[in-house]
Design a protein around this motif. Structure first.
Motif, PDB file in Angstrom:
ATOM      1  N   ALA A 276      -4.724 138.293 -28.698  1.00 22.99           N
ATOM      2  CA  ALA A 276      -3.679 138.219 -27.674  1.00 22.99           C
ATOM      3  C   ALA A 276      -2.287 138.247 -28.329  1.00 22.99           C
ATOM      4  O   ALA A 276      -1.357 138.887 -27.826  1.00 22.99           O
ATOM      5  CB  ALA A 276      -3.843 136.948 -26.846  1.00 22.99           C
ATOM      6  N   TRP A 277      -2.201 137.582 -29.456  1.00 15.08           N
ATOM      7  CA  TRP A 277      -0.909 137.546 -30.156  1.00 15.08           C
ATOM      8  C   TRP A 277      -0.574 138.905 -30.754  1.00 15.08           C
ATOM      9  O   TRP A 277       0.554 139.364 -30.700  1.00 15.08           O
ATOM     10  CB  TRP A 277      -0.946 136.454 -31.223  1.00 15.08           C
ATOM     11  N   ARG A 278      -1.596 139.584 -31.242  1.00 15.56           N
ATOM     12  CA  ARG A 278      -1.365 140.931 -31.786  1.00 15.56           C
ATOM     13  C   ARG A 278      -0.795 141.861 -30.714  1.00 15.56           C
ATOM     14  O   ARG A 278       0.174 142.568 -30.944  1.00 15.56           O
ATOM     15  CB  ARG A 278      -2.682 141.507 -32.322  1.00 15.56           C
ATOM     16  N   GLU A 279      -1.403 141.781 -29.532  1.00 14.18           N
ATOM     17  CA  GLU A 279      -0.924 142.631 -28.437  1.00 14.18           C
ATOM     18  C   GLU A 279       0.533 142.321 -28.086  1.00 14.18           C
ATOM     19  O   GLU A 279       1.343 143.205 -27.896  1.00 14.18           O
ATOM     20  CB  GLU A 279      -1.780 142.416 -27.180  1.00 14.18           C
ATOM     21  N   LYS A 292      17.437 136.033 -29.672  1.00 16.77           N
ATOM     22  CA  LYS A 292      17.450 134.792 -28.884  1.00 16.77           C
ATOM     23  C   LYS A 292      17.296 135.055 -27.380  1.00 16.77           C
ATOM     24  O   LYS A 292      17.791 134.321 -26.549  1.00 16.77           O
ATOM     25  CB  LYS A 292      18.741 133.993 -29.128  1.00 16.77           C
ATOM     26  N   GLU A 293      16.623 136.142 -27.058  1.00 14.92           N
ATOM     27  CA  GLU A 293      16.339 136.408 -25.649  1.00 14.92           C
ATOM     28  C   GLU A 293      15.142 135.576 -25.170  1.00 14.92           C
ATOM     29  O   GLU A 293      14.908 135.446 -23.979  1.00 14.92           O
ATOM     30  CB  GLU A 293      16.025 137.892 -25.439  1.00 14.92           C
ATOM     31  N   THR A 294      14.396 135.097 -26.105  1.00 14.05           N
ATOM     32  CA  THR A 294      13.287 134.205 -25.780  1.00 14.05           C
ATOM     33  C   THR A 294      13.160 133.205 -26.936  1.00 14.05           C
ATOM     34  O   THR A 294      13.948 133.233 -27.876  1.00 14.05           O
ATOM     35  CB  THR A 294      11.978 134.998 -25.565  1.00 14.05           C
ATOM     36  N   ASP A 295      12.170 132.290 -26.814  1.00 14.50           N
ATOM     37  CA  ASP A 295      11.987 131.340 -27.933  1.00 14.50           C
ATOM     38  C   ASP A 295      10.498 131.259 -28.279  1.00 14.50           C
ATOM     39  O   ASP A 295       9.644 131.635 -27.455  1.00 14.50           O
ATOM     40  CB  ASP A 295      12.548 129.970 -27.562  1.00 14.50           C
ATOM     41  N   PRO A 296      10.174 130.776 -29.482  1.00 20.13           N
ATOM     42  CA  PRO A 296       8.775 130.784 -29.952  1.00 20.13           C
ATOM     43  C   PRO A 296       7.830 130.020 -29.039  1.00 20.13           C
ATOM     44  O   PRO A 296       6.669 130.386 -28.899  1.00 20.13           O
ATOM     45  CB  PRO A 296       8.849 130.111 -31.323  1.00 20.13           C
ATOM     46  N   VAL A 299       6.983 132.229 -26.082  1.00 26.04           N
ATOM     47  CA  VAL A 299       6.097 133.309 -26.509  1.00 26.04           C
ATOM     48  C   VAL A 299       4.683 132.777 -26.708  1.00 26.04           C
ATOM     49  O   VAL A 299       3.702 133.385 -26.266  1.00 26.04           O
ATOM     50  CB  VAL A 299       6.613 133.968 -27.814  1.00 26.04           C
ATOM     51  N   ALA A 300       4.588 131.606 -27.342  1.00 21.71           N
ATOM     52  CA  ALA A 300       3.267 131.007 -27.585  1.00 21.71           C
ATOM     53  C   ALA A 300       2.542 130.785 -26.267  1.00 21.71           C
ATOM     54  O   ALA A 300       1.344 131.067 -26.133  1.00 21.71           O
ATOM     55  CB  ALA A 300       3.418 129.698 -28.347  1.00 21.71           C
ATOM     56  N   GLN A 301       3.296 130.293 -25.270  1.00 22.29           N
ATOM     57  CA  GLN A 301       2.672 130.051 -23.966  1.00 22.29           C
ATOM     58  C   GLN A 301       2.196 131.357 -23.334  1.00 22.29           C
ATOM     59  O   GLN A 301       1.112 131.428 -22.760  1.00 22.29           O
ATOM     60  CB  GLN A 301       3.645 129.304 -23.040  1.00 22.29           C
ATOM     61  N   GLU A 302       3.009 132.397 -23.501  1.00 24.40           N
ATOM     62  CA  GLU A 302       2.630 133.703 -22.948  1.00 24.40           C
ATOM     63  C   GLU A 302       1.353 134.229 -23.620  1.00 24.40           C
ATOM     64  O   GLU A 302       0.483 134.789 -22.964  1.00 24.40           O
ATOM     65  CB  GLU A 302       3.772 134.711 -23.130  1.00 24.40           C
ATOM     66  N   VAL A 303       1.269 133.997 -24.922  1.00 22.45           N
ATOM     67  CA  VAL A 303       0.077 134.432 -25.663  1.00 22.45           C
ATOM     68  C   VAL A 303      -1.144 133.695 -25.118  1.00 22.45           C
ATOM     69  O   VAL A 303      -2.178 134.293 -24.830  1.00 22.45           O
ATOM     70  CB  VAL A 303       0.239 134.160 -27.179  1.00 22.45           C
TER      71      VAL A 303
END
Ligand SMILES: Nc1nc2c(ncn2[C@@H]2O[C@H](COP(=O)(O)OP(=O)(O)OP(=O)(O)O)[C@@H](O)[C@H]2O)c(=O)[nH]1
Ligand SMILES: [Mg+2]
Length: 317
Positions: A276-279, A292-296, A299-303
């Motif tokens: 999922a993270w690769r995608e 800085k349009e998003t934060d880690p 992103v982690a939650q999205e993954v």
């Protein structure tokens, strides 16, 4: 191929172990087919510092077991790489005398699967040998850090090999080492200082042993001359009897099963979240992070959210 392996076909066994070692999509299916046939073999772990004579000892142990008519599988774990290396070559040479014996199967395995776990694929290799009819499965690992600890989860009986004149205190005092050994082997007893190491180990055992239960025996051997090998063999057999008949042994088995499930769960989570993270990564998320349009955390939650879909679809491996 599974049927062939279960009936003892060496080439089929080798193929299955390779599939499992490289964690192919079929490896889970293979292990599920093996599972009902496991639990018969005595799994013996042989660990200790590099050069302490583990392979030489294993070779002698194979000899004793074969004389008793038992079949033997050996997995020599190469800690350095998942591919061939110097250690493998040395192991092969030490055990070469058994290479033409159909009752002996010797296999080297890398210590790391793609997800970095020593023990899972090694353990699966041992289970395959067990299921395919080997009476005894010996796992040789160089005792470095985690692999010493991991071998306890895998083996019924853990032999820790020590030698004279190798910073004796260091060898023995290393954290956790007293607990992992079911018995101590002082190898190279043909050399000076073996008595001293044995005495020190016995003292340590006295100091650390709590309550009742198995008291770790200390055996002196010379893999060079064969001295002490019969006694070592008897002690190892004695330990198996203890494991198979005691509360301690039952606990160990329960812990192993629990660990197996945990490992499978961990492995599946890692596989699915990694893909999922690769995608996600390919969608130039790194650039967005840089700007800085998003934060880690987001992103982690999205993954994880996208991985959840894969979990629900019940993907195997
Ligand atoms: N004198 C003596 N030498 C031994 C004995 N056992 C092994 N050796 C020698 O010690 C060296 C290392 O033996 P190995 O059996 O390869 O040791 P190992 O623990 O398997 O080594 P790694 O797998 O590389 O960690 C070899 O040169 C052996 O011949 C012993 O009982 N006495
Ligand atoms: Mg070796």
């Amino acid at each position: 191929m599974i049927d062939k392996a279960l009936s003892g076909d060496v080439r089929a066994i080798a193929r299955l172990i390779s599939e499992v070692e490289s964690e192919t999509p079929r490896s889970e299916e293979i292990m599920r087919a093996m599972y009902p046939h496991t639990g018969r073999a005595h799994i013996i772990g042989v660990t200790g510092s590099p050069g302490s004579g583990k392979s030489s000892l294993v070779s002698k142990m194979i000899g004793t077991l074969r004389r008793q008519g038992k079949t033997v599988g050996v997995i020599a774990v190469d800690p350095s790489s998942p591919f061939s290396g110097g250690a493998i070559l040395a192991d092969r040479i030490r055990m070469q005398e058994h290479s033409g014996d159909p009752g002996v199967y010797i296999r080297s395995m890398g210590s790391r699967g793609s997800l970095g776990g020593l023990s899972k694929t090694t353990y699966e290799g041992a289970l395959i040998l067990d299921a395919c009819g080997k009476d005894v499965v010996i796992i040789e690992t160089v005792g470095v850090g985690q692999s010493e600890i991991d071998i306890v989860r895998i083996a019924d009986t853990v032999c820790l090999v020590l030698v004279p004149g190798m910073g004796d205190d260091m060898q023995i005092m290393k954290a956790g080492i007293m607990e992992i050994a079911d018995l101590f082997v002082i190898n190279k007893a043909d050399r000076e200082g073996a008595d001293k190491v044995a005495a020190e180990v016995r003292l340590m055992i006295k100091m650390f042993h709590t309550g009742d239960g198995w008291i770790q025996p200390v055996k002196m051997t010379s893999a060079a001359t064969g001295a002490g090998l019969d006694e070592l063999h008897d002690t190892i057999e004695g330990h198996l009897k203890h494991v198979r008949s005691s509360e301690e042994g039952a606990e160990r088995l329960k812990k192993r099963l629990q660990w197996e499930v945990e490992e499978i769960v961990r492995r599946r989570i890692a596989k699915i979240t990694e893909s999922a993270w690769r995608e996600r990564r390919e969608e130039r998320v790194i650039e967005k992070l840089l700007n800085k349009e998003t934060d880690p955390y987001r992103v982690a939650q999205e993954v994880l959210d996208s991985a959840m879909g894969d979990f629900r679809s019940g993907q195997l491996l």
